[in-house]
Write a protein that holds these residues in place. Structure first.
Motif, PDB file in Angstrom:
ATOM      1  N   ALA A 218     -14.052  -6.998   0.016  1.00 19.08           N
ATOM      2  CA  ALA A 218     -12.811  -6.596  -0.645  1.00 19.08           C
ATOM      3  C   ALA A 218     -12.188  -5.402   0.073  1.00 19.08           C
ATOM      4  CB  ALA A 218     -13.072  -6.259  -2.107  1.00 19.08           C
ATOM      5  N   ASN A 219     -13.017  -4.446   0.443  1.00 15.55           N
ATOM      6  CA  ASN A 219     -12.516  -3.268   1.160  1.00 15.55           C
ATOM      7  C   ASN A 219     -11.908  -3.664   2.500  1.00 15.55           C
ATOM      8  OD1 ASN A 219     -13.346  -1.573  -0.898  1.00 15.55           O
ATOM      9  ND2 ASN A 219     -15.296  -1.051   0.065  1.00 15.55           N
ATOM     10  N   ALA A 220     -12.525  -4.639   3.172  1.00 13.75           N
ATOM     11  CA  ALA A 220     -11.998  -5.091   4.458  1.00 13.75           C
ATOM     12  C   ALA A 220     -10.623  -5.736   4.294  1.00 13.75           C
ATOM     13  CB  ALA A 220     -12.970  -6.081   5.097  1.00 13.75           C
ATOM     14  N   VAL A 221     -10.461  -6.541   3.232  1.00  9.48           N
ATOM     15  CA  VAL A 221      -9.170  -7.188   2.975  1.00  9.48           C
ATOM     16  C   VAL A 221      -8.107  -6.146   2.649  1.00  9.48           C
ATOM     17  CG1 VAL A 221      -7.915  -8.695   1.382  1.00  9.48           C
ATOM     18  CG2 VAL A 221     -10.146  -9.388   2.260  1.00  9.48           C
ATOM     19  N   MET A 222      -8.442  -5.175   1.791  1.00  3.97           N
ATOM     20  CA  MET A 222      -7.489  -4.133   1.410  1.00  3.97           C
ATOM     21  C   MET A 222      -7.129  -3.261   2.613  1.00  3.97           C
ATOM     22  SD  MET A 222      -6.718  -4.656  -1.733  1.00  3.97           S
ATOM     23  CE  MET A 222      -5.853  -3.117  -2.077  1.00  3.97           C
ATOM     24  N   ALA A 223      -8.115  -2.966   3.461  1.00  8.29           N
ATOM     25  CA  ALA A 223      -7.859  -2.141   4.646  1.00  8.29           C
ATOM     26  C   ALA A 223      -6.915  -2.859   5.604  1.00  8.29           C
ATOM     27  CB  ALA A 223      -9.173  -1.802   5.342  1.00  8.29           C
ATOM     28  N   GLU A 224      -7.111  -4.170   5.781  1.00  7.01           N
ATOM     29  CA  GLU A 224      -6.233  -4.944   6.655  1.00  7.01           C
ATOM     30  C   GLU A 224      -4.816  -4.989   6.098  1.00  7.01           C
ATOM     31  OE1 GLU A 224      -4.889  -7.403   9.785  1.00  7.01           O
ATOM     32  OE2 GLU A 224      -6.613  -6.042   9.547  1.00  7.01           O
ATOM     33  N   ALA A 225      -4.696  -5.137   4.776  1.00  4.88           N
ATOM     34  CA  ALA A 225      -3.376  -5.149   4.147  1.00  4.88           C
ATOM     35  C   ALA A 225      -2.688  -3.804   4.307  1.00  4.88           C
ATOM     36  CB  ALA A 225      -3.504  -5.517   2.669  1.00  4.88           C
TER      37      ALA A 225
ATOM     38  N   ARG B 186      -3.274  -1.658   6.743  1.00  4.43           N
ATOM     39  CA  ARG B 186      -2.966  -1.479   8.173  1.00  4.43           C
ATOM     40  C   ARG B 186      -1.659  -2.159   8.555  1.00  4.43           C
ATOM     41  NH1 ARG B 186      -3.289  -3.995  12.849  1.00  4.43           N
ATOM     42  NH2 ARG B 186      -4.038  -5.916  11.891  1.00  4.43           N
ATOM     43  N   THR B 187      -1.399  -3.316   7.960  1.00  2.06           N
ATOM     44  CA  THR B 187      -0.194  -4.068   8.279  1.00  2.06           C
ATOM     45  C   THR B 187       0.980  -3.705   7.378  1.00  2.06           C
ATOM     46  OG1 THR B 187      -0.940  -5.880   6.840  1.00  2.06           O
ATOM     47  CG2 THR B 187      -1.519  -6.012   9.168  1.00  2.06           C
ATOM     48  N   GLY B 188       0.772  -2.735   6.460  1.00  4.60           N
ATOM     49  CA  GLY B 188       1.857  -2.276   5.603  1.00  4.60           C
ATOM     50  C   GLY B 188       2.166  -3.177   4.435  1.00  4.60           C
ATOM     51  N   ARG B 189       1.256  -4.112   4.110  1.00  8.54           N
ATOM     52  CA  ARG B 189       1.520  -5.055   3.023  1.00  8.54           C
ATOM     53  C   ARG B 189       0.803  -4.710   1.733  1.00  8.54           C
ATOM     54  NH1 ARG B 189      -0.957  -9.196   3.961  1.00  8.54           N
ATOM     55  NH2 ARG B 189      -1.968  -8.736   5.933  1.00  8.54           N
ATOM     56  N   ALA B 190      -0.021  -3.670   1.749  1.00 10.14           N
ATOM     57  CA  ALA B 190      -0.861  -3.379   0.584  1.00 10.14           C
ATOM     58  C   ALA B 190      -0.044  -2.969  -0.637  1.00 10.14           C
ATOM     59  CB  ALA B 190      -1.872  -2.294   0.932  1.00 10.14           C
ATOM     60  N   ALA B 191       0.988  -2.155  -0.428  1.00  8.36           N
ATOM     61  CA  ALA B 191       1.723  -1.584  -1.554  1.00  8.36           C
ATOM     62  C   ALA B 191       2.365  -2.650  -2.433  1.00  8.36           C
ATOM     63  CB  ALA B 191       2.784  -0.613  -1.041  1.00  8.36           C
TER      64      ALA B 191
END
Length: 263
Positions: A27-34, A36-41
Motif C-alpha cells: 500500500a505504501n508503495a502504491v501511495m508513494a508512486e501516486a 511521485r506522479t502528482g496523482r495522490a491528492a
C-alpha cells in the motif's frame, strides 16, 4: 460512510496479501508512486485500487529478474492475485465499491460482475467447520447482533467481552480463530488496547467495528486486518470474517513465501 482513501487501499492490500505488514508495504508503495506522479491528492479509491492491481499483474507477468530486496522481488514472491470472485467480494461487500468501480478496478473481468459476486458470496456461505470467534463490544445490542451474524454463517462465538482487559483474557483463554472488536470501548480504552494485550500470546485475524474510521489503519504497529464502519452491513462483516478464516496468514512454507491461499 467509508474509510479514508489511504486507509481503504491499506485494508485492501492487507486482505489481498493476508498479512498486515505485507499489505502495508505494498500500500505504501502504491501511495508513494501516486505521490511521485502528482496523482495522490485527487486520486479516488477506485483509481488507487486499479493501480494496485495493474502493478501486481505487471510484476508477476514480467520475465525480468527483480532487484534483490526490492518491492518488485517482494510482489513476485507473493505469486498471482487471489481469484476474481474473491476480489469482487472484497471490493463490493467490504470496501463498498459500486459495480462500475469494481469492473474498472479489475478489468478485464473473466466473467460478468454479477456472476463473480455470486461466486464470492457463496464462499461466505461455505461450511466453516469448527471455526470460532470472540466478540469485544461494550454495547450489548450490537454484541448480540454480531453474534447472530456470525452464527448465521456457521461460526461459533466462544466468548464475549465488554472491556479491553476482559477481551485480552478471553482471547488468550479461548484462542479464537478471529476477533471482532469495537474500536471505542467504554470511552477510555480501544480495541487496539485489547489486541496489544493478547497478540504476543495469541495471533489471529482481528476485525474492528467502528464509528471512528479516521482513527484506524494508519500503519501503526498494531492494527486490525479489517475495519468495518458503523452502521455496518451484515454482509460486510460476514465477508470480512470469511476472508480471514478462508485464507492462510502470510507465512513461510519450505522456505517459500505464501500469500492468501484459500485453504
Amino acid at each position: 460512510m467509508f474509510l479514508p482513501v489511504s486507509a481503504s487501499i491499506r485494508q485492501f492490500a492487507r486482505a489481498v496479501t493476508a498479512d498486515r505488514m505485507a499489505g502495508d508495504e505494498l500500500a505504501n508503495a502504491v501511495m508513494a508512486e501516486a505521490a511521485r506522479t502528482g496523482r495522490a491528492a485527487g486520486a479516488t479509491r477506485a483509481e488507487l485500487f486499479r493501480e494496485f492491481i495493474l502493478k501486481w499483474r505487471e510484476i508477476v507477468a514480467s520475465d525480468a529478474p527483480p532487484k534483490p530486496f526490492s518491492n518488485v522481488e517482494y510482489v513476485k514472491s507473493l505469486g498471482p492475485l487471489p481469484s476474481q470472485s474473491r476480489l469482487v467480494l472484497l471490493l463490493s461487500d467490504i470496501c463498498g465499491l459500486s459495480q462500475r468501480d469494481v469492473e474498472y478496478v479489475l478489468a478485464p473481468l473473466t466473467k460478468p460482475y454479477e456472476e463473480l459476486l455470486a461466486e464470492g458470496r457463496s464462499l461466505v456461505k461455505a461450511a466453516r467447520g469448527a471455526h470460532t470467534a470472540l466478540i469485544v463490544e461494550d454495547e450489548p445490542l450490537i454484541a448480540a447482533d454480531l453474534k447472530d451474524v456470525l452464527e448465521n454463517m456457521g461460526v461459533k462465538v466462544v466468548g464475549q467481552a465488554r472491556t479491553a482487559e476482559q477481551g485480552a483474557r478471553e482471547a488468550v483463554k479461548k484462542t479464537p480463530d478471529v476477533v471482532l472488536a469495537d474500536y471505542n470501548l467504554d470511552g477510555r480504552k480501544t480495541g487496539v488496547d485489547a489486541v496489544v494485550a493478547f497478540h504476543d500470546d495469541h495471533d489471529c485475524p482481528v476485525i474492528f467495528i467502528t464509528g471512528y474510521p479516521d482513527d484506524v489503519l494508519k500503519g501503526d504497529d498494531v492494527e486490525p486486518d479489517f475495519v468495518i464502519v458503523k452502521p455496518y452491513r451484515p454482509e460486510a462483516v460476514q465477508a470480512a470474517v470469511a476472508h480471514c478464516l478462508d485464507t492462510m496468514r502470510f507465512t513461510t512454507i519450505d522456505g517459500e513465501l505464501v500469500n492468501g491461499d484459500v485453504q
